[in-house]
Design an enzyme around this catalytic site. Structure first.
Site, short mmCIF file in Angstrom:
data_model
loop_
_atom_site.label_atom_id
_atom_site.label_comp_id
_atom_site.label_asym_id
_atom_site.label_seq_id
_atom_site.Cartn_x
_atom_site.Cartn_y
_atom_site.Cartn_z
N PHE A 128 0.81 -1.23 0.00
CA PHE A 128 0.00 0.00 0.00
C PHE A 128 0.84 1.27 0.00
O PHE A 128 0.34 2.34 -0.32
CB PHE A 128 -0.95 0.00 1.21
CG PHE A 128 -0.26 0.35 2.52
CD1 PHE A 128 -0.01 1.68 2.86
CD2 PHE A 128 0.14 -0.63 3.42
CE1 PHE A 128 0.63 2.01 4.05
CE2 PHE A 128 0.78 -0.31 4.61
CZ PHE A 128 1.02 1.02 4.92
N LYS A 140 -1.29 -6.68 -9.47
CA LYS A 140 -2.28 -6.77 -8.38
C LYS A 140 -1.82 -5.77 -7.33
O LYS A 140 -1.02 -6.09 -6.46
CB LYS A 140 -2.30 -8.20 -7.82
CG LYS A 140 -3.59 -8.63 -7.15
CD LYS A 140 -4.01 -7.80 -5.96
CE LYS A 140 -3.20 -8.06 -4.72
NZ LYS A 140 -3.56 -7.12 -3.61
N CYS A 173 9.43 1.54 3.29
CA CYS A 173 10.28 0.39 3.55
C CYS A 173 11.71 0.81 3.80
O CYS A 173 12.51 0.04 4.31
CB CYS A 173 10.23 -0.57 2.38
SG CYS A 173 10.81 0.20 0.88
N GLU A 202 9.00 -4.88 12.87
CA GLU A 202 8.84 -3.72 11.99
C GLU A 202 7.53 -3.04 12.40
O GLU A 202 6.47 -3.66 12.37
CB GLU A 202 8.74 -4.17 10.52
CG GLU A 202 8.55 -2.99 9.58
CD GLU A 202 8.31 -3.39 8.12
OE1 GLU A 202 7.64 -4.40 7.87
OE2 GLU A 202 8.81 -2.67 7.25
N SER A 260 5.25 -7.17 3.10
CA SER A 260 5.82 -7.53 4.41
C SER A 260 6.55 -8.88 4.33
O SER A 260 6.27 -9.69 3.44
CB SER A 260 4.70 -7.58 5.44
OG SER A 260 3.75 -8.55 5.05
N GLU A 319 -5.04 -3.60 -2.28
CA GLU A 319 -6.48 -3.29 -2.31
C GLU A 319 -6.79 -2.02 -1.50
O GLU A 319 -7.88 -1.48 -1.61
CB GLU A 319 -7.29 -4.49 -1.79
CG GLU A 319 -7.08 -4.88 -0.32
CD GLU A 319 -5.83 -5.73 -0.07
OE1 GLU A 319 -4.85 -5.64 -0.84
OE2 GLU A 319 -5.83 -6.48 0.93
P1 NAD Z 1 1.42 -6.74 2.87
O1 NAD Z 1 2.46 -7.79 2.89
O2 NAD Z 1 0.32 -6.80 3.87
O3 NAD Z 1 0.68 -6.72 1.44
C1 NAD Z 1 1.41 -6.68 0.25
C2 NAD Z 1 0.58 -7.32 -0.87
O4 NAD Z 1 0.31 -8.68 -0.52
C3 NAD Z 1 -0.77 -6.65 -1.08
O5 NAD Z 1 -1.02 -6.56 -2.45
C4 NAD Z 1 -1.73 -7.57 -0.36
O6 NAD Z 1 -3.01 -7.57 -0.97
C5 NAD Z 1 -1.08 -8.93 -0.51
N1 NAD Z 1 -1.37 -9.81 0.63
C6 NAD Z 1 -1.60 -9.44 1.92
N2 NAD Z 1 -1.80 -10.52 2.68
C7 NAD Z 1 -1.70 -11.60 1.88
C8 NAD Z 1 -1.81 -13.00 2.10
N3 NAD Z 1 -2.06 -13.52 3.31
N4 NAD Z 1 -1.63 -13.83 1.05
C9 NAD Z 1 -1.36 -13.34 -0.18
N5 NAD Z 1 -1.26 -12.01 -0.43
C10 NAD Z 1 -1.42 -11.15 0.58
O7 NAD Z 1 2.18 -5.33 2.94
P2 NAD Z 1 1.55 -3.89 3.07
O8 NAD Z 1 1.02 -3.72 4.45
O9 NAD Z 1 0.68 -3.58 1.92
O10 NAD Z 1 2.88 -3.00 2.89
C11 NAD Z 1 3.76 -2.73 3.93
C12 NAD Z 1 4.91 -3.70 3.95
O11 NAD Z 1 5.59 -3.70 2.71
C13 NAD Z 1 5.97 -3.35 4.98
O12 NAD Z 1 6.39 -4.53 5.61
C14 NAD Z 1 7.09 -2.75 4.16
O13 NAD Z 1 8.37 -2.82 4.73
C15 NAD Z 1 6.99 -3.55 2.92
N6 NAD Z 1 7.62 -2.89 1.79
C16 NAD Z 1 8.84 -3.36 1.40
C17 NAD Z 1 9.49 -2.74 0.37
C18 NAD Z 1 10.84 -3.23 -0.09
O14 NAD Z 1 11.33 -2.70 -1.06
N7 NAD Z 1 11.45 -4.21 0.55
C19 NAD Z 1 8.90 -1.65 -0.28
C20 NAD Z 1 7.65 -1.21 0.14
C21 NAD Z 1 7.02 -1.85 1.19
#
Ligand code: NAD
Length: 505
Positions: free
Chosen positions: A157, A181, A289, A390, A234, A184
Site C-alpha cells: 500500500f 495486483k 520500507c 517492523e 511484508s 487493495e
Molecule cells: P502486505 O504484505 O500486507 O501486502 C502486500 C501485498 O500482498 C498486497 O497486495 C496484499 O493484498 C497482498 N497480501 C496481503 N496478505 C496476503 C496473504 N495472506 N496472502 C497473499 N497475499 C497477501 O504489505 P503492506 O502492508 O501492503 O505493505 C507494507 C509492507 O511492505 C511493509 O512490511 C514494508 O516494509 C513492505 N515494503 C517493502 C518494500 C521493499 O522494497 N522491501 C517496499 C515497500 C514496502
C-alpha cells in the site's frame, strides 16, 4: 461519522485486455480516505475466474508483443513517460487521497517511479546479447535475451505508483505481458496508469490490473499461465509468495519488510544528522520500507542527538496530506494506526524511555482521520518488541552502544537487511562500515539510500527472498531468459561432426 450513502460511492474498475471492467458476483472492499476516515471508493476483489480472464488476455497479447522490435516498444514507453509527466500532479493527488501522504511526498514518489520508465526507454541497448566468432573452427556463438512470458506483480500500500513502476515498465519493455495486483487499500493509481499506457499505444492485454486480497494472489500464484512473480510487501507474505510461486515452478523475486538503522558516530554533524533522521523516520508517517526506524547512537553522540530529535519530532506539522504546509499525514487505515499505537504501549511496558508520545493525537475537523503523533523512544534494548518488530509508523527508537564495532554487530544481528545509514565525518569509519555491514542498500550521511533507477533496489536476508533486485540491470535479468546459440554452416570446408565431446580447435 458522516459517511456518504453506499450507492453514491464509485467503484474502482479492474483493467483487462485494454478496458475497464467491473466484474459482477465478486466480493467488494472499501477504500478509505485516511485523512477523513471515510470510505471514499469501493473495490472489487478478483476471483480465480477473473484472474484467469486476465491471464488469457495477457497470453494472447504476448504472442505479438514479444516480437515487436525493442525500439518500437521503447517508443511506446517514451509516450507513456510523457503522459505520466503530464499527469504527475493528478496521480499524486490519487496517491494522497488513498494513502494519506503529503502531496509533495506523493509527487516525489511518482517521479521516482517515472525514472524507471525512463530507464526502460533504453531497452534496445539493455537487451543486447553477446557474440563470439570462432568458438571452434568456423563455429560461432551468440546469446539472446528473450521475455519470460506472462509476469505478475503484487505490490504494497505504501507506494501506489512507485512500487508498481519498479516492475511493469521493465517487464513490458523486455517483451513480457504483465498482470498487476496492487494493494487493495490503494487501487486507483494502477488503473489510471493502465489507461495512460493504452493512450501511449500499448496493445490491449499487455498490461492488466486485477484487484483483491489473498484469494486473488493465490489464484495468480497457482495459475499455470504465469511464468514470473515480483512481490513487494511484508516479510511473512514475501516468504509465502516466494515459497508458493517457486513450488509452482515460477521465477520469483519477493521483497520483504525492514528495520533500517542509522548509526550515528560522535564526530557527526548532529544538527544535520537530526534533520536527516527526522525526515527519514517520520516522512510518509514512517510508512516507507526505507524509513529509518532505529537510531544506533554511539558514545557521546547519544545525549545531544536525543535532545535534538525530541525537539524536532514534536515540531512536525501533522494534518491532511493535501493541505499546504503539512509535513506528515495520517496512517493508511484505522487498524494500522491502532497497531502502531499498540507498539507504543508495548514499548512503555517493556521499559523503554518514552521521550515523545504520539498516542491520542487528533486533528481539528478531522477527528475520524487515522492520525497518530510522532513517538520517540530512548534507551531501547535489542530484546524489546519495538526493536524486533517492523512497526511501519511514526515511531523512532534510539539504542545506545559504546563503539562502532558494537554498532556494526548490532545491525548485522538483525534479521532484516533492507537499508542502513552511517552519519560521520570520518572516511575511514564510513569505509569500514560499508565493507562490513550486511545490508543491501547503504547510505553514508544519506538517511534513505534508495538507489536511482539505473541501479538495482533490494535488501538482503529477510528483506528479499530470491536472487535478483528490482529495476536497473538486475530487472533485465529477471524479466528475460538467456538463450545461447551455437552456429556452424556445413557447406564450409570443415570436418564433419563426430561422436565425441567437441573441444577447441
Ligand atoms: P502486505 O504484505 O500486507 O501486502 C502486500 C501485498 O500482498 C498486497 O497486495 C496484499 O493484498 C497482498 N497480501 C496481503 N496478505 C496476503 C496473504 N495472506 N496472502 C497473499 N497475499 C497477501 O504489505 P503492506 O502492508 O501492503 O505493505 C507494507 C509492507 O511492505 C511493509 O512490511 C514494508 O516494509 C513492505 N515494503 C517493502 C518494500 C521493499 O522494497 N522491501 C517496499 C515497500 C514496502
Amino acid at each position: 461519522m458522516n459517511q456518504p450513502a453506499e450507492s453514491k460511492i464509485e467503484s474502482v474498475p479492474m483493467w483487462i485486455n485494454g478496458r475497464a471492467v467491473n466484474p459482477g458476483g465478486v466480493r467488494m472492499g472499501g477504500v478509505f480516505n485516511p485523512a477523513t476516515g471515510q470510505v471514499a471508493r469501493r473495490v472489487p476483489y478478483a476471483s480465480a475466474a477473473v484472474v484467469d480472464e486476465a491471464v488469457k488476455a495477457a497470453t494472447a497479447a504476448l504472442a505479438d508483443w514479444r516480437q515487436w522490435p525493442p525500439l518500437r516498444r521503447a517508443r511506446v514507453m517514451q509516450r507513456f513517460l510523457r503522459l505520466m509527466e503530464e499527469n504527475q500532479p493528478a496521480l499524486a493527488r490519487i496517491v494522497t487521497s488513498e494513502h494519506g501522504k503529503t502531496i509533495a511526498d506523493a509527487m516525489g514518489s511518482v517521479q521516482r517511479g517515472m525514472e524507471v520508465a525512463e530507464f526502460a526507454c533504453g531497452i534496445p541497448q539493455l537487451l543486447k546479447g553477446e557474440h563470439s566468432e570462432n568458438v571452434g573452427t568456423q563455429v560461432d556463438t551468440h546469446s539472446l535475451r528473450q521475455p519470460v512470458g506472462v509476469c505478475a506483480g503484487i505490490t504494497p500500500f505504501n507506494f501506489p505508483v512507485m512500487v508498481p513502476m519498479w516492475m511493469f515498465p521493465m517487464a513490458i519493455a523486455c517483451g513480457n505481458a504483465f498482470i498487476l495486483k496492487p494493494s487493495e487499500k490503494v487501487p486507483s493509481a494502477s488503473v489510471r496508469m493502465a489507461e495512460l499506457f493504452k493512450q501511449a499505444g500499448l496493445p490491449d492485454g499487455v498490461f492488466n490490473v486485477v484487484h483483491g486480497d489473498k484469494e486473488c494472489v493465490d489464484a495468480l500464484l497457482a495459475h499455470g499461465g504465469i511464468h514470473a512473480v515480483s512481490f513487494v510487501g511484508s516479510t511473512p507474505i514475501a516468504k509465502y509468495i516466494y515459497e508458493t510461486a517457486a513450488r509452482a515452478g515460477k521465477r520469483v523475486q519477493a521483497l520483504g519488510g525492514a528495520k533500517n538503522h542509522a548509526v550515528v558516530l560522535p564526530d557527526a554533524d548532529l544538527e544535520f544528522t537530526a534533520d536527516a533522521l527526522i525526515g527519514a523516520a517520520y516522512g510518509s508517517a514512517g510508512e516507507r520500507c526505507m524509513a529509518i526506524s532505529a537510531v544506533v547512537a554511539v558514545g557521546a553522540a547519544a545525549d545531544p542527538l536525543v535532545a535534538l530529535l525530541s525537539k524536532k519530532a514534536q515540531a512536525i506539522r501533522i494534518g491532511p496530506g493535501d493541505r499546504d504546509g503539512i509535513e506528515m499525514g495520517p496512517l493508511v487505515t484505522a487498524q494500522h494506526r491502532d497497531k502502531v499505537a499498540s507498539y507504543v504501549d508495548q514499548g512503555v511496558k517493556e521499559g523503554a524511555k518514552l521521550v515523545a508520545d504520539g498516542r491520542g493525537f487528533s486533528v481539528k475537523g478531522h477527528e475520524d482521520g487515522f492520525f497518530l503523533g510522532t513517538t520517540l523512544f530512548d534507551e531501547v534494548r535489542p530484546e524489546m518488541t519495538i526493536y524486533r518488530d517492523e512497526i511501519f509508523g511514526p515511531v523512532l527508537i534510539v539504542l545506545r552502544v559504546a563503539t562502532l564495532e558494537e554498532a556494526i554487530a548490532l545491525v548485522n544481528r538483525n534479521p532484516y537487511a533492507n537499508g542502513v545509514a552511517i552519519f560521520t565525518e570520518s572516511g575511514g569509519a564510513a569505509r569500514r562500515f560499508e565493507n562490513e555491514i550486511q545490508v543491501g542498500m547503504v547510505g553514508v550521511n544519506v538517511p534513505i539510500p534508495v538507489p536511482v533507477a539505473y541501479y538495482s533496489f533490494g535488501g538482503w536476508k529477510n528483506s528479499l527472498f530470491g536472487d535478483l533486485h528490482v529495476h536497473g540491470v538486475e530487472s533485465v535479468k529477471f524479466y528475460t531468459r538467456t538463450k545461447v546459440v551455437t552456429t556452424r554452416w556445413p557447406h564450409q570446408d570443415t570436418p564433419a561432426p563426430g561422436f565425441h565431446m567437441p573441444t577447441l580447435g
